[in-house]
Design a protein around this motif. Structure first.
Motif, mmCIF file in Angstrom:
data_model
loop_
_atom_site.group_PDB
_atom_site.id
_atom_site.type_symbol
_atom_site.label_atom_id
_atom_site.label_comp_id
_atom_site.label_asym_id
_atom_site.label_seq_id
_atom_site.Cartn_x
_atom_site.Cartn_y
_atom_site.Cartn_z
ATOM 1 N N MET A 172 6.287 9.399 14.438
ATOM 2 C CA MET A 172 7.315 9.048 13.447
ATOM 3 C C MET A 172 8.478 10.011 13.571
ATOM 4 O O MET A 172 8.288 11.231 13.615
ATOM 5 N N LEU A 173 9.655 9.493 13.598
ATOM 6 C CA LEU A 173 10.829 10.333 13.804
ATOM 7 C C LEU A 173 11.361 10.782 12.456
ATOM 8 O O LEU A 173 12.237 10.194 11.861
ATOM 9 N N ARG A 174 10.816 11.915 11.928
ATOM 10 C CA ARG A 174 11.212 12.404 10.615
ATOM 11 C C ARG A 174 12.646 12.900 10.601
ATOM 12 O O ARG A 174 13.277 12.948 9.552
ATOM 13 N N LEU A 175 13.168 13.276 11.741
ATOM 14 C CA LEU A 175 14.504 13.843 11.843
ATOM 15 C C LEU A 175 15.533 12.962 11.168
ATOM 16 O O LEU A 175 16.464 13.435 10.523
ATOM 17 N N PHE A 176 15.381 11.667 11.267
ATOM 18 C CA PHE A 176 16.424 10.766 10.813
ATOM 19 C C PHE A 176 16.190 10.239 9.409
ATOM 20 O O PHE A 176 16.873 9.332 8.962
ATOM 21 N N THR A 177 15.224 10.801 8.686
ATOM 22 C CA THR A 177 15.032 10.393 7.305
ATOM 23 C C THR A 177 15.697 11.356 6.346
ATOM 24 O O THR A 177 15.499 11.288 5.152
ATOM 25 N N LEU A 178 16.497 12.283 6.842
ATOM 26 C CA LEU A 178 17.191 13.239 6.009
ATOM 27 C C LEU A 178 18.400 12.604 5.356
ATOM 28 O O LEU A 178 18.901 11.563 5.774
ATOM 29 N N THR A 211 11.838 3.892 8.548
ATOM 30 C CA THR A 211 12.110 3.256 9.846
ATOM 31 C C THR A 211 13.582 2.936 10.038
ATOM 32 O O THR A 211 13.951 2.295 11.024
ATOM 33 N N ARG A 212 14.440 3.380 9.112
ATOM 34 C CA ARG A 212 15.838 2.937 9.096
ATOM 35 C C ARG A 212 16.563 3.262 10.391
ATOM 36 O O ARG A 212 17.259 2.421 10.966
ATOM 37 N N HIS A 213 16.444 4.475 10.889
ATOM 38 C CA HIS A 213 17.185 4.839 12.097
ATOM 39 C C HIS A 213 16.738 4.008 13.291
ATOM 40 O O HIS A 213 17.561 3.498 14.049
ATOM 41 N N GLY A 214 15.440 3.850 13.445
ATOM 42 C CA GLY A 214 14.936 3.055 14.560
ATOM 43 C C GLY A 214 15.276 1.589 14.447
ATOM 44 O O GLY A 214 15.425 0.898 15.457
ATOM 45 N N ASP A 215 15.418 1.085 13.205
ATOM 46 C CA ASP A 215 15.797 -0.308 13.012
ATOM 47 C C ASP A 215 17.272 -0.544 13.314
ATOM 48 O O ASP A 215 17.650 -1.636 13.753
ATOM 49 N N TYR A 216 18.107 0.457 13.060
ATOM 50 C CA TYR A 216 19.552 0.265 13.119
ATOM 51 C C TYR A 216 20.215 0.821 14.375
ATOM 52 O O TYR A 216 21.352 0.450 14.664
ATOM 53 N N PHE A 217 19.557 1.688 15.112
ATOM 54 C CA PHE A 217 20.216 2.243 16.297
ATOM 55 C C PHE A 217 20.280 1.202 17.414
ATOM 56 O O PHE A 217 19.272 0.572 17.740
ATOM 57 N N PRO A 218 21.455 0.996 18.032
ATOM 58 C CA PRO A 218 21.582 0.004 19.125
ATOM 59 C C PRO A 218 20.730 0.400 20.330
ATOM 60 O O PRO A 218 21.143 1.192 21.171
ATOM 61 N N GLN A 219 19.537 -0.150 20.428
ATOM 62 C CA GLN A 219 18.550 0.418 21.331
ATOM 63 C C GLN A 219 18.917 0.290 22.802
ATOM 64 O O GLN A 219 18.496 1.117 23.613
ATOM 65 N N HIS A 235 13.005 15.633 23.276
ATOM 66 C CA HIS A 235 13.818 15.533 22.073
ATOM 67 C C HIS A 235 13.284 14.378 21.247
ATOM 68 O O HIS A 235 12.904 13.340 21.804
ATOM 69 N N PRO A 236 13.229 14.529 19.928
ATOM 70 C CA PRO A 236 12.684 13.439 19.102
ATOM 71 C C PRO A 236 13.349 12.094 19.330
ATOM 72 O O PRO A 236 12.681 11.053 19.294
ATOM 73 N N PHE A 237 14.655 12.089 19.588
ATOM 74 C CA PHE A 237 15.339 10.817 19.793
ATOM 75 C C PHE A 237 14.826 10.094 21.032
ATOM 76 O O PHE A 237 14.699 8.866 21.046
ATOM 77 N N ASN A 238 14.513 10.844 22.078
ATOM 78 C CA ASN A 238 14.036 10.224 23.316
ATOM 79 C C ASN A 238 12.649 9.620 23.166
ATOM 80 O O ASN A 238 12.291 8.696 23.907
ATOM 81 N N GLN A 239 11.864 10.147 22.213
ATOM 82 C CA GLN A 239 10.522 9.619 21.994
ATOM 83 C C GLN A 239 10.455 8.612 20.846
ATOM 84 O O GLN A 239 9.424 7.982 20.630
ATOM 85 N N ALA A 240 11.536 8.459 20.138
ATOM 86 C CA ALA A 240 11.524 7.600 18.952
ATOM 87 C C ALA A 240 11.364 6.129 19.336
ATOM 88 O O ALA A 240 11.873 5.685 20.365
ATOM 89 N N GLU A 241 10.669 5.372 18.482
ATOM 90 C CA GLU A 241 10.568 3.928 18.666
ATOM 91 C C GLU A 241 11.833 3.280 18.115
ATOM 92 O O GLU A 241 12.173 3.468 16.940
ATOM 93 N N LEU A 242 12.522 2.531 18.939
ATOM 94 C CA LEU A 242 13.719 1.822 18.514
ATOM 95 C C LEU A 242 13.395 0.342 18.345
ATOM 96 O O LEU A 242 12.762 -0.257 19.215
ATOM 97 N N ARG A 243 13.842 -0.219 17.223
ATOM 98 C CA ARG A 243 13.444 -1.589 16.875
ATOM 99 C C ARG A 243 14.635 -2.494 16.575
ATOM 100 O O ARG A 243 14.460 -3.560 15.970
#
Length: 304
Positions: free
Chosen positions: A1-7, A109-117, A132-140
């Motif tokens: 889970m990419l906690r970084l982007f829930t701030l 899940t907001r960042h992974g849902d909204y980032f242009p994957q 880096h967390p972004f490189n491992q994050a699930e993008l949806r």
């Protein structure tokens, strides 16, 4: 889970269970959908006063739906005031009649849902290989848009008095919601005629991060921007808080738009001095993107 982007810097809102109320028009919550590959979330549709007397209506799809109507139910006690602003514009005849389809976010899940994957793979391989967390994050985002276009829109088109064609289907959002609105236009140009990317989070990640995410987003935009003539794009930003990081990034995006041949009125970039990265600021200027998306004088472009 990419906690970084829930701030808070990305306004990752907490889900609210209190029922929302509107002061103009009517808000309906749609039945549960069979979500495929994304977390379940409520979806609401706002209907203006007098609906369906002026059918067919245009449909405006908006993200972060729990932040749009009722400050009493939001995590920060702010709201966009969509019902009030949309009602005023329609009553004054400044826009065509429209409804708003409001899709709530899921904060985790907001960042992974909204980032242009598709933009992530455009970073250099060496950057994508970094731990880096972004490189491992699930993008949806692709699945999110598949839900929007393949499940939600057909339901709205069938159950509400809306025109289903591209000219009457537009999309808008702020911050990461701005990115996913732009992504929707570029991935589904046959579905959407116009997008408003408000306080667009061109950084893609935190301001102090060093990955070239912003450059990858711009590369994706440049490679996928439709030819001018049938689509319209609205961008804006403020000058305070997180928005203070956006001016140089927006200028680079504006260069891409200009080089692609986009001109006013089909493309507009606005700067709002003193506006911050929050719902109060977006409410204060909401009439501008709504006029751009749905103004009576804009429809001739979309009908081509």
């Amino acid at each position: 889970m990419l906690r970084l982007f829930t701030l808070g810097f990305l306004l990752a809102q907490i889900q609210i269970v209190t029922a929302m109320e509107v002061s103009a028009g009517k808000l309906e919550t749609l039945p549960d959908f069979e979500f495929r590959g994304i977390a379940p979330r409520p979806v609401h549709i706002w209907l203006p006063d007098g609906y369906p007397d002026q059918a067919p209506y245009a449909a405006l799809y908006m993200h972060d739906g729990q932040m749009l109507f009722d400050a009493d139910t939001t995590w920060n006690k702010q709201e966009w005031g969509v019902d009030e602003v949309a009602s005023q514009l329609q009553a004054a005849g400044e826009t065509i009649p429209f409804v708003v389809v409001a899709i709530e976010n899921v904060s985790e899940t907001r960042h992974g849902d909204y980032f242009p994957q598709k933009a992530r793979v455009l970073m250099p391989a060496a950057e994508r290989a970094k731990e880096h967390p972004f490189n491992q994050a699930e993008l949806r985002a692709d699945r999110y848009l598949q839900f929007l276009v393949g499940q939600l829109k057909p339901y709205v088109d069938t159950h509400y008095a809306v025109a289903s064609d591209r000219a009457h289907t537009v999309i808008a959002g702020s911050s990461m919601g701005g990115l996913i609105s732009l992504y929707a236009m570029l991935e589904y140009p046959q579905v959407f005629s116009a997008a408003a990317a408000i306080s667009t989070h061109w950084l893609g990640i935190k301001p102090d991060d060093q990955l070239p995410v912003a450059a990858a987003i711009r590369t994706y935009l440049k490679e996928n921007l439709p030819a001018p003539g049938r689509h319209r794009f609205y961008f804006d930003h403020g000058t305070e808080t997180l928005d203070a990081h956006y001016p140089p990034l927006q200028e680079k995006v504006d260069t891409i738009m200009d080089q692609a041949g986009y001109r006013s009125p089909a493309w507009q970039t606005r700067v709002f001095d003193g506006h911050a990265h929050d719902e109060n600021s977006w409410r204060a200027r909401l009439a501008e993107p709504l006029r751009f998306l749905l103004g009576r004088d804009q429809q001739a472009t979309d009908a081509k």
